[in-house]
Design a protein around this motif. Sequence first.
Motif, PDB file in Angstrom:
ATOM      1  N   LYS A   4       8.293 -28.608  27.469  1.00 34.91           N
ATOM      2  CA  LYS A   4       9.520 -29.683  27.334  1.00 34.91           C
ATOM      3  C   LYS A   4       9.033 -29.181  25.331  1.00 34.91           C
ATOM      4  CE  LYS A   4      12.751 -33.529  27.431  1.00 34.91           C
ATOM      5  NZ  LYS A   4      13.654 -32.417  27.856  1.00 34.91           N
ATOM      6  N   VAL A   5       9.911 -28.764  24.571  1.00 33.04           N
ATOM      7  CA  VAL A   5      10.115 -28.510  23.365  1.00 33.04           C
ATOM      8  C   VAL A   5      11.704 -29.324  22.803  1.00 33.04           C
ATOM      9  CG1 VAL A   5      10.549 -27.073  21.136  1.00 33.04           C
ATOM     10  CG2 VAL A   5       8.789 -26.332  23.080  1.00 33.04           C
ATOM     11  N   ASP A   6      11.525 -30.267  22.143  1.00 30.47           N
ATOM     12  CA  ASP A   6      12.488 -30.881  21.405  1.00 30.47           C
ATOM     13  C   ASP A   6      12.545 -31.315  19.523  1.00 30.47           C
ATOM     14  OD1 ASP A   6      13.969 -31.674  24.211  1.00 30.47           O
ATOM     15  OD2 ASP A   6      11.629 -33.047  24.117  1.00 30.47           O
ATOM     16  N   VAL A   7      13.712 -31.329  19.515  1.00 29.41           N
ATOM     17  CA  VAL A   7      13.991 -31.744  18.520  1.00 29.41           C
ATOM     18  C   VAL A   7      14.345 -32.568  17.878  1.00 29.41           C
ATOM     19  CG1 VAL A   7      15.221 -31.763  16.005  1.00 29.41           C
ATOM     20  CG2 VAL A   7      14.500 -29.500  16.722  1.00 29.41           C
ATOM     21  N   ALA A   8      13.574 -34.265  17.308  1.00 27.94           N
ATOM     22  CA  ALA A   8      13.755 -35.588  16.737  1.00 27.94           C
ATOM     23  C   ALA A   8      14.201 -36.003  15.575  1.00 27.94           C
ATOM     24  CB  ALA A   8      12.200 -35.885  17.825  1.00 27.94           C
ATOM     25  N   VAL A   9      15.232 -36.883  15.117  1.00 25.62           N
ATOM     26  CA  VAL A   9      15.192 -36.901  13.949  1.00 25.62           C
ATOM     27  C   VAL A   9      14.491 -38.504  13.575  1.00 25.62           C
ATOM     28  CG1 VAL A   9      16.895 -38.496  14.344  1.00 25.62           C
ATOM     29  CG2 VAL A   9      16.853 -37.596  12.486  1.00 25.62           C
ATOM     30  N   MET A  10      13.155 -38.422  12.875  1.00 22.56           N
ATOM     31  CA  MET A  10      13.213 -39.392  12.386  1.00 22.56           C
ATOM     32  C   MET A  10      13.953 -40.329  10.367  1.00 22.56           C
ATOM     33  SD  MET A  10       9.439 -37.618  12.018  1.00 22.56           S
ATOM     34  CE  MET A  10       8.502 -39.767  12.125  1.00 22.56           C
ATOM     35  N   ILE A  11      13.961 -41.752  10.746  1.00 22.52           N
ATOM     36  CA  ILE A  11      14.661 -42.112   9.431  1.00 22.52           C
ATOM     37  C   ILE A  11      13.826 -43.586   8.943  1.00 22.52           C
ATOM     38  CG2 ILE A  11      17.068 -41.526  10.898  1.00 22.52           C
ATOM     39  CD1 ILE A  11      17.079 -44.145  11.668  1.00 22.52           C
ATOM     40  N   LEU A  31       9.082 -31.761  18.584  1.00 25.89           N
ATOM     41  CA  LEU A  31       7.674 -32.643  20.144  1.00 25.89           C
ATOM     42  C   LEU A  31       7.960 -31.171  20.375  1.00 25.89           C
ATOM     43  CD1 LEU A  31       9.933 -35.599  19.951  1.00 25.89           C
ATOM     44  CD2 LEU A  31       8.244 -35.452  18.595  1.00 25.89           C
ATOM     45  N   LEU A  32       6.527 -31.552  21.298  1.00 22.82           N
ATOM     46  CA  LEU A  32       6.154 -30.339  22.423  1.00 22.82           C
ATOM     47  C   LEU A  32       5.450 -31.183  23.194  1.00 22.82           C
ATOM     48  CD1 LEU A  32       5.850 -28.047  23.510  1.00 22.82           C
ATOM     49  CD2 LEU A  32       2.936 -27.625  22.370  1.00 22.82           C
ATOM     50  N   ASN A  33       6.146 -31.528  24.562  1.00 25.60           N
ATOM     51  CA  ASN A  33       5.867 -32.844  25.336  1.00 25.60           C
ATOM     52  C   ASN A  33       5.729 -33.983  24.571  1.00 25.60           C
ATOM     53  OD1 ASN A  33       6.168 -30.390  27.313  1.00 25.60           O
ATOM     54  ND2 ASN A  33       3.285 -30.062  26.876  1.00 25.60           N
ATOM     55  N   GLY A  34       6.721 -34.131  23.547  1.00 25.80           N
ATOM     56  CA  GLY A  34       6.582 -35.719  23.122  1.00 25.80           C
ATOM     57  C   GLY A  34       5.762 -36.108  22.479  1.00 25.80           C
ATOM     58  N   GLU A  35       5.112 -34.600  22.114  1.00 23.18           N
ATOM     59  CA  GLU A  35       3.828 -35.283  20.788  1.00 23.18           C
ATOM     60  C   GLU A  35       4.515 -34.212  19.493  1.00 23.18           C
ATOM     61  OE1 GLU A  35       0.046 -34.682  21.781  1.00 23.18           O
ATOM     62  OE2 GLU A  35      -0.070 -35.045  23.777  1.00 23.18           O
ATOM     63  N   ARG A  36       4.623 -35.038  18.944  1.00 25.86           N
ATOM     64  CA  ARG A  36       4.800 -34.520  17.142  1.00 25.86           C
ATOM     65  C   ARG A  36       3.837 -33.363  17.216  1.00 25.86           C
ATOM     66  NH1 ARG A  36       4.844 -36.867  10.923  1.00 25.86           N
ATOM     67  NH2 ARG A  36       5.522 -34.754  10.270  1.00 25.86           N
ATOM     68  N   ARG A  37       4.569 -31.949  16.309  1.00 28.45           N
ATOM     69  CA  ARG A  37       3.389 -30.162  16.087  1.00 28.45           C
ATOM     70  C   ARG A  37       4.073 -29.721  14.974  1.00 28.45           C
ATOM     71  NH1 ARG A  37       0.157 -31.632  18.935  1.00 28.45           N
ATOM     72  NH2 ARG A  37       0.353 -30.825  21.472  1.00 28.45           N
ATOM     73  N   GLY A  38       3.286 -30.000  14.180  1.00 31.60           N
ATOM     74  CA  GLY A  38       3.568 -29.469  12.748  1.00 31.60           C
ATOM     75  C   GLY A  38       4.400 -30.682  11.680  1.00 31.60           C
ATOM     76  N   THR A  39       4.507 -29.514  10.886  1.00 25.19           N
ATOM     77  CA  THR A  39       5.190 -30.860   9.334  1.00 25.19           C
ATOM     78  C   THR A  39       6.824 -31.331  10.165  1.00 25.19           C
ATOM     79  OG1 THR A  39       5.527 -30.149   7.373  1.00 25.19           O
ATOM     80  CG2 THR A  39       6.792 -29.027   8.429  1.00 25.19           C
ATOM     81  N   ALA A  40       7.117 -32.673   8.819  1.00 27.41           N
ATOM     82  CA  ALA A  40       8.473 -32.720   9.150  1.00 27.41           C
ATOM     83  C   ALA A  40       9.685 -31.833   8.406  1.00 27.41           C
ATOM     84  CB  ALA A  40       8.756 -34.148   8.821  1.00 27.41           C
ATOM     85  N   PHE A  41      10.520 -31.706   8.690  1.00 34.01           N
ATOM     86  CA  PHE A  41      10.862 -31.462   7.578  1.00 34.01           C
ATOM     87  C   PHE A  41      13.016 -32.086   7.758  1.00 34.01           C
ATOM     88  CE2 PHE A  41       9.575 -28.622  10.970  1.00 34.01           C
ATOM     89  CZ  PHE A  41       9.641 -27.456  10.878  1.00 34.01           C
ATOM     90  N   SER A  42      13.415 -31.125   6.165  1.00 32.95           N
ATOM     91  CA  SER A  42      14.806 -31.635   5.166  1.00 32.95           C
ATOM     92  C   SER A  42      15.931 -31.400   6.183  1.00 32.95           C
ATOM     93  CB  SER A  42      14.202 -31.465   4.308  1.00 32.95           C
ATOM     94  OG  SER A  42      14.905 -30.178   3.495  1.00 32.95           O
ATOM     95  N   ARG A  43      15.659 -30.359   6.933  1.00 36.25           N
ATOM     96  CA  ARG A  43      16.861 -30.405   7.054  1.00 36.25           C
ATOM     97  C   ARG A  43      16.842 -29.613   9.590  1.00 36.25           C
ATOM     98  NH1 ARG A  43      17.695 -24.974   4.020  1.00 36.25           N
ATOM     99  NH2 ARG A  43      18.266 -23.799   5.741  1.00 36.25           N
ATOM    100  N   ARG A  44      18.147 -30.237   9.489  1.00 34.40           N
ATOM    101  CA  ARG A  44      17.719 -30.390  10.962  1.00 34.40           C
ATOM    102  C   ARG A  44      17.662 -28.110  11.200  1.00 34.40           C
ATOM    103  NH1 ARG A  44      19.032 -32.795  15.838  1.00 34.40           N
ATOM    104  NH2 ARG A  44      19.766 -31.878  17.332  1.00 34.40           N
ATOM    105  N   ASP A  45      18.166 -27.701  11.055  1.00 31.20           N
ATOM    106  CA  ASP A  45      18.087 -26.060  10.741  1.00 31.20           C
ATOM    107  C   ASP A  45      17.177 -25.497  10.902  1.00 31.20           C
ATOM    108  OD1 ASP A  45      18.431 -26.151   8.491  1.00 31.20           O
ATOM    109  OD2 ASP A  45      19.607 -24.608   8.032  1.00 31.20           O
ATOM    110  N   GLU A  46      16.107 -26.151   9.795  1.00 27.26           N
ATOM    111  CA  GLU A  46      14.161 -25.502   9.703  1.00 27.26           C
ATOM    112  C   GLU A  46      13.974 -25.981  11.036  1.00 27.26           C
ATOM    113  OE1 GLU A  46      14.377 -25.974   5.138  1.00 27.26           O
ATOM    114  OE2 GLU A  46      14.036 -27.391   6.112  1.00 27.26           O
ATOM    115  N   ALA A  47      13.922 -26.997  12.058  1.00 25.90           N
ATOM    116  CA  ALA A  47      13.586 -27.321  12.904  1.00 25.90           C
ATOM    117  C   ALA A  47      13.311 -27.374  14.263  1.00 25.90           C
ATOM    118  CB  ALA A  47      13.670 -28.865  12.525  1.00 25.90           C
ATOM    119  N   GLU A  48      15.106 -26.553  13.798  1.00 21.02           N
ATOM    120  CA  GLU A  48      15.270 -26.065  15.347  1.00 21.02           C
ATOM    121  C   GLU A  48      15.044 -24.620  14.845  1.00 21.02           C
ATOM    122  OE1 GLU A  48      17.259 -26.611  18.496  1.00 21.02           O
ATOM    123  OE2 GLU A  48      17.990 -28.971  16.677  1.00 21.02           O
TER     124      GLU A  48
END
Length: 67
Positions: A4-11, A31-48
């Motif tokens: 399962k691959v998701d995009v999550a927001v952090m604030i 997130l890959l199976n609920g675990e963060r993978r890679g870097t944090a993105f400043s824009r949602r479209d980059e994370a997508e």
Amino acid sequence: MQSKVDVAVMIGSGVPASLRAQGQSVCWVVLLNGERRGTAFSRRDEAEECKAAWLAQLSAEAPDSLH
């Protein structure tokens, strides 16, 4: 098992210091199976885009299924 691959927001304090120093108070992560993978993105479209790359890689690695 299907991954399962998701995009999550952090604030707030969840945003890495490097992004907070640039004035960012929110970021997106993949997130890959609920675990963060890679870097944090400043824009949602980059994370997508990163999510799409993960999905493509996982699909290429998965054996053919007989649906």
